[in-house]
Design an enzyme around this catalytic site. Sequence first.
Site, mmCIF file in Angstrom:
data_model
loop_
_atom_site.group_PDB
_atom_site.id
_atom_site.type_symbol
_atom_site.label_atom_id
_atom_site.label_comp_id
_atom_site.label_asym_id
_atom_site.label_seq_id
_atom_site.Cartn_x
_atom_site.Cartn_y
_atom_site.Cartn_z
ATOM 1 N N ASN A 71 -42.481 34.498 41.004
ATOM 2 C CA ASN A 71 -42.606 35.183 42.286
ATOM 3 C C ASN A 71 -44.077 35.446 42.632
ATOM 4 O OD1 ASN A 71 -39.821 35.228 42.344
ATOM 5 N ND2 ASN A 71 -39.647 37.327 41.597
ATOM 6 N N ASN A 171 -41.970 28.487 44.505
ATOM 7 C CA ASN A 171 -41.056 29.113 43.548
ATOM 8 C C ASN A 171 -39.929 29.840 44.278
ATOM 9 O OD1 ASN A 171 -40.395 30.354 40.778
ATOM 10 N ND2 ASN A 171 -40.649 32.181 42.061
ATOM 11 N N GLU A 172 -38.712 29.572 43.894
ATOM 12 C CA GLU A 172 -37.517 30.296 44.390
ATOM 13 C C GLU A 172 -37.610 30.623 45.883
ATOM 14 O OE1 GLU A 172 -36.617 33.655 41.786
ATOM 15 O OE2 GLU A 172 -35.959 32.293 40.200
ATOM 16 N N TYR A 243 -30.597 33.057 34.604
ATOM 17 C CA TYR A 243 -30.743 34.077 33.563
ATOM 18 C C TYR A 243 -29.361 34.625 33.228
ATOM 19 C CZ TYR A 243 -35.732 33.989 34.625
ATOM 20 O OH TYR A 243 -37.041 33.599 34.787
ATOM 21 N N GLU A 291 -36.775 27.754 34.791
ATOM 22 C CA GLU A 291 -36.647 29.148 34.352
ATOM 23 C C GLU A 291 -35.255 29.317 33.766
ATOM 24 O OE1 GLU A 291 -37.800 32.474 36.819
ATOM 25 O OE2 GLU A 291 -39.325 31.247 37.830
ATOM 26 N N GLN A 348 -39.785 33.935 29.647
ATOM 27 C CA GLN A 348 -41.130 33.419 29.622
ATOM 28 C C GLN A 348 -41.599 33.336 28.162
ATOM 29 O OE1 GLN A 348 -43.619 35.374 32.574
ATOM 30 N NE2 GLN A 348 -42.085 35.155 34.160
#
Length: 495
Positions: A71, A171-172, A243, A291, A348
Site C-alpha cells: 500500500n 499495488n492492489e 492472507y 503477497e 513479508q
Amino acid sequence: MKAKLTLNKDKIVSKIDDRLYGSFIEHLGRAVYGGIYEPGHETADDMGFRGDVLEVIREMKVPLVRYPGGNFVSGYHWEDGTGDKSKRPRRLELAWGTIETNQVGIDEFQEWSKRAGSEIMMAVNLGTRGPEEAGNLVEYCNAVTDTYYADMRRKNGFDKPFGIRTWCLGNEMDGPWQICHLEAKEYARKACEAAKIMKWTDPSIELVACGSSHSGMPTFGTWEETVLRECYEHIDYISLHSYYGNRENNTEEYLGSSIDMERFIEKVVAICDKIKEEKGGKKDIHLSFDEWNVWFHSNEADKQIPRWSIAPPQLEDIYTMEDALVVGCLLNALINHSDRVKIACLAQLVNVIAPVMTVNGGKVWLQTTFYPYMYASRYGRGTALVALCECEKYSAGRWESVPYVDCSAVYNEEAGEVTVFAVNRNMTETVDLALEFSGFTVESILEHKVVNHDDMKATNSAMNPEEVTPHDGETKADSVELEPHSYNMIRFKVK
Ligand code: AHR
C-alpha cells in the site's frame, strides 16, 4: 493412519522458477527501520544494514524481494529515496499513518539486496502517480544511456545500472483502501500505458499487472478479465494476494486454508487462458502470487498505534505452531501449481508479518513460520514432481474434503536429490506414509526435519526463541513417519 505418496520421474508439474520463493519488504512498521536497517546496531555494516539480519536472509536463500510496497507504494515518490540522505524529505505516509524519513530508498535497497543475495521485484506508484514517473524509475534503475535519470543515478554514485528485471504495475489497485484506488477499466488503461513506457525504456523487463487483492473481492474475476483484455500484449504476469487466519479458532478448518489458495490459482489461470484464446494470443500469462501469508494476530493491537509515529511495531504477528503448518501447506500449493505460478512472495520478510524478527538494538529471532519457508526456499529448487498422495480426508467448517496429508515434491537434478515436503493435518494420529519412487533409485536419506509441538498455539519469542524448532524424524527408504500435526521436510539422495 496409513497413506501413500507416489513420485514418478517422468510425471512433472514444471521446472520451478526460483522466484517462487520470493518475499517482500515494505516501508511499513519496522520492516526497513529497525528491521533490515539500524545504523548504530552492533552488527550494522558500513551502510547501516543489520549484519545479523543479512546473515539469516542469506541462510534462507531468498531469491527475490518485492519493494517498496505494498500500500505504501501508491503514495510514494521514488526520488525521495535517492541522493544525499541529509536532504531527503520527511513525509506523511498515508497508507499506514506514519512518518517516512526516506533514509532508505532504492539507492540503499539495491545494495542491501545484493548483500542479501536477492533480486529486487520493484513496484511503481500507479496511485498518486502514473506512467511517466514509472518510466523514469526504470530509466534510473536500468538505463545505460547518457540521459537525465540514468545520469542522476550516476551522480548519486552508481555508475552501474541496478538491472532490475521484475516490476509490479502498482499495488492492489482494486482495493478501496488503496491511495487513489481505481475502477478496473481505469486501472487497465493506466497500467497499459505505464507498461508501454516502461518496456520502451527497457525491453528486457518483465511486468506484473495487479489482479485482485483477494478472491473474496466483489470485483474478483471481472477485474482480471478487464485488465487482461486491455494489457495482454504488454504484460507477463497477473498478481494474486491472499492472507489467511484462524479467526474462528477452528484449527482443523484453518489447516485447510491451502484449498482456498489452490482454487484461487485455478480460477485465475482459467481467466488468463480465456483471454489468451479470445485474443488468439501466443503467450501464456503467468501468475505472480506476490503477497501470501498468515495475517490476523496483530489486527487488534495495530488499532492502538498512534498516528504519525516513525517505524512503529505494526503488523507484528507472532506465529504459532499451527501457523507454521498452514504456511507449509501454502508452500505446497505454490509448488504444485508452479506450472503457472512463476513468482510468489511471502509477505513479508522482517518484523512485519514476518518469519524473521528483530529487537531494536538487540537480537534477531525466528518465528515458527521461518522453518517451512526456509526449507522450501533452500531445497525446493528444481523440478516439481506430481505428488500423488492417497490418504483419508476429513471435513471441517467450510471444507468438505481436506486430505490428512498435504505434499509436494521437488527433484533437483544437479544435486541428485528429491525433497518431499509433507504436512500431517491429523491432530491425533501418526501417519505412516509409504513412498513409491518410480524412475529413481533411493541411495540414501539425507535428512528428515520435523517441525512440531504438543501445543498448537506455541510460539517463539525474543525471550524464548527456541520453543518451536526442527528436530529429526523417522524415515526409511520406502516410508516416512509423520507425527500428528507436523510439518516435514525429507531429502533423498537418488540415482
Ligand atoms: O503486506 C501488508 C499489506 O497487505 C500490503 O501493503 C498490501 O498490499 C496488502 O493489503
